[in-house]
Design an enzyme around this catalytic site. Structure first.
Site, mmCIF file in Angstrom:
data_model
loop_
_atom_site.group_PDB
_atom_site.id
_atom_site.type_symbol
_atom_site.label_atom_id
_atom_site.label_comp_id
_atom_site.label_asym_id
_atom_site.label_seq_id
_atom_site.Cartn_x
_atom_site.Cartn_y
_atom_site.Cartn_z
ATOM 1 N N GLY A 129 0.823 -1.218 0.000
ATOM 2 C CA GLY A 129 0.000 0.000 0.000
ATOM 3 C C GLY A 129 0.850 1.258 0.000
ATOM 4 C CG ASP A 146 8.108 3.659 11.428
ATOM 5 O OD1 ASP A 146 8.100 2.479 11.032
ATOM 6 O OD2 ASP A 146 7.727 3.984 12.571
HETATM 7 P P1 ITT Z 1 7.525 -1.170 6.067
HETATM 8 O O1 ITT Z 1 8.113 -0.967 7.459
HETATM 9 O O2 ITT Z 1 8.171 -2.291 5.330
HETATM 10 O O3 ITT Z 1 7.454 0.097 5.279
HETATM 11 P P2 ITT Z 1 5.111 -1.661 7.591
HETATM 12 O O4 ITT Z 1 3.705 -1.975 7.209
HETATM 13 O O5 ITT Z 1 5.762 -2.559 8.621
HETATM 14 O O6 ITT Z 1 5.981 -1.629 6.251
HETATM 15 P P3 ITT Z 1 5.275 0.522 9.456
HETATM 16 O O7 ITT Z 1 6.171 -0.203 10.379
HETATM 17 O O8 ITT Z 1 5.555 1.975 9.178
HETATM 18 O O9 ITT Z 1 5.188 -0.167 8.038
HETATM 19 O O10 ITT Z 1 3.799 0.355 10.017
HETATM 20 C C1 ITT Z 1 2.827 1.236 9.652
HETATM 21 C C2 ITT Z 1 1.475 0.587 9.848
HETATM 22 O O11 ITT Z 1 0.545 1.644 10.147
HETATM 23 C C3 ITT Z 1 1.002 -0.064 8.560
HETATM 24 O O12 ITT Z 1 1.285 -1.434 8.522
HETATM 25 C C4 ITT Z 1 -0.503 0.208 8.604
HETATM 26 O O13 ITT Z 1 -1.131 -0.782 9.391
HETATM 27 C C5 ITT Z 1 -0.583 1.548 9.339
HETATM 28 N N1 ITT Z 1 -0.596 2.659 8.372
HETATM 29 C C6 ITT Z 1 0.423 3.514 8.070
HETATM 30 N N2 ITT Z 1 0.040 4.383 7.120
HETATM 31 C C7 ITT Z 1 -1.226 4.076 6.818
HETATM 32 C C8 ITT Z 1 -2.160 4.588 5.907
HETATM 33 O O14 ITT Z 1 -1.851 5.588 5.079
HETATM 34 N N3 ITT Z 1 -3.365 4.041 5.864
HETATM 35 C C9 ITT Z 1 -3.694 3.020 6.680
HETATM 36 N N4 ITT Z 1 -2.880 2.442 7.545
HETATM 37 C C10 ITT Z 1 -1.640 2.969 7.628
#
Ligand code: ITT
Length: 193
Positions: free
Chosen positions: A12, A67
């Site tokens: 996403g 993040d």
């Molecule tokens: P990377 O670290 O590999 O980028 P991740 O999904 O683990 O992927 P994060 O540690 O930054 O990323 O976690 C962010 C979480 O917060 C993500 O998995 C979503 O559940 C939520 N999130 C962040 N931005 C969002 C958005 O724009 N819309 C909806 N949920 C979001």
């Protein structure tokens, strides 16, 4: 053309960055398969740095990391930096959050995104943050986007992120707002390199 590795395994986010970066003179690349970065920081900024530096060092290219997470007032800021680890899948994360709020009328929340671009060798080139305020809905609405999008209604609109086309999420959203700050700095950086 300069190569920029998108330091993320989240489809996403990668899709949003492809849209945000599409008119930059950059060749975008995915991070190497199997590269796991442990997110040991206690802030979004610290974790974005960790991811960008690790991927820049592993690939020998500039790397852009994000993040991000959702902080809910009634849950003392949870899930926050633990948003991705709150439950194993998007539907389970949404279900856990709705259960934790247990019908409470206090629904205020905000998303944060910290972006970091690092160079090989580990130097941080750019760092920015963006925020978006809103409310947690009582039930999911919409089918766009990812993560918590279906239960986050953006302040000043009556729609969740999942009910908005990507261009609108870019305008209102935490990642889009962070990117608006990053954009002129990135253009300058590219002109100088
Ligand atoms: P990377 O670290 O590999 O980028 P991740 O999904 O683990 O992927 P994060 O540690 O930054 O990323 O976690 C962010 C979480 O917060 C993500 O998995 C979503 O559940 C939520 N999130 C962040 N931005 C969002 C958005 O724009 N819309 C909806 N949920 C979001």
């Amino acid at each position: 053309m300069k190569t920029l590795v998108i330091a993320s395994g989240n489809a996403g986010k990668i899709c949003e960055f492809q849209g945000l970066l599409n008119d930059f003179p950059l060749s975008l690349r995915a991070q190497p398969d199997g590269l796991e970065v442990e997110e040991t920081g206690s802030t979004f900024v610290a974790n974005a740095r960790l991811k960008a530096i690790t991927v820049a060092e592993a690939t020998g290219e500039w790397a852009l990391a994000d993040d991000s997470g959702l902080s809910v007032d009634a849950l003392d800021g949870a899930p926050g930096v633990h948003s991705a680890r709150y439950a194993p899948s998007d539907p389970e994360r949404i279900a856990r959050l709705l259960t934790a709020l247990n019908g409470s009328e206090q629904r205020e929340a905000h998303f944060c995104a910290a972006l970091c671009i690092a160079a090989p060798g580990g130097r941080v080139l750019l760092e920015v943050e963006g925020r978006c305020d809103g409310l947690i809905t009582h039930a999911p609405r919409g089918d766009q986007g990812f993560g918590y999008d279906p239960i986050f209604e953006v302040a000043g609109t009556d729609r969740t992120f999942a009910e908005m086309p990507l261009v609108e999420k870019k305008r209102h959203g935490h990642r889009g707002r962070a990117f608006t700050t990053l954009e002129p700095q990135l253009r300058q950086l590219l002109a100088a390199n």
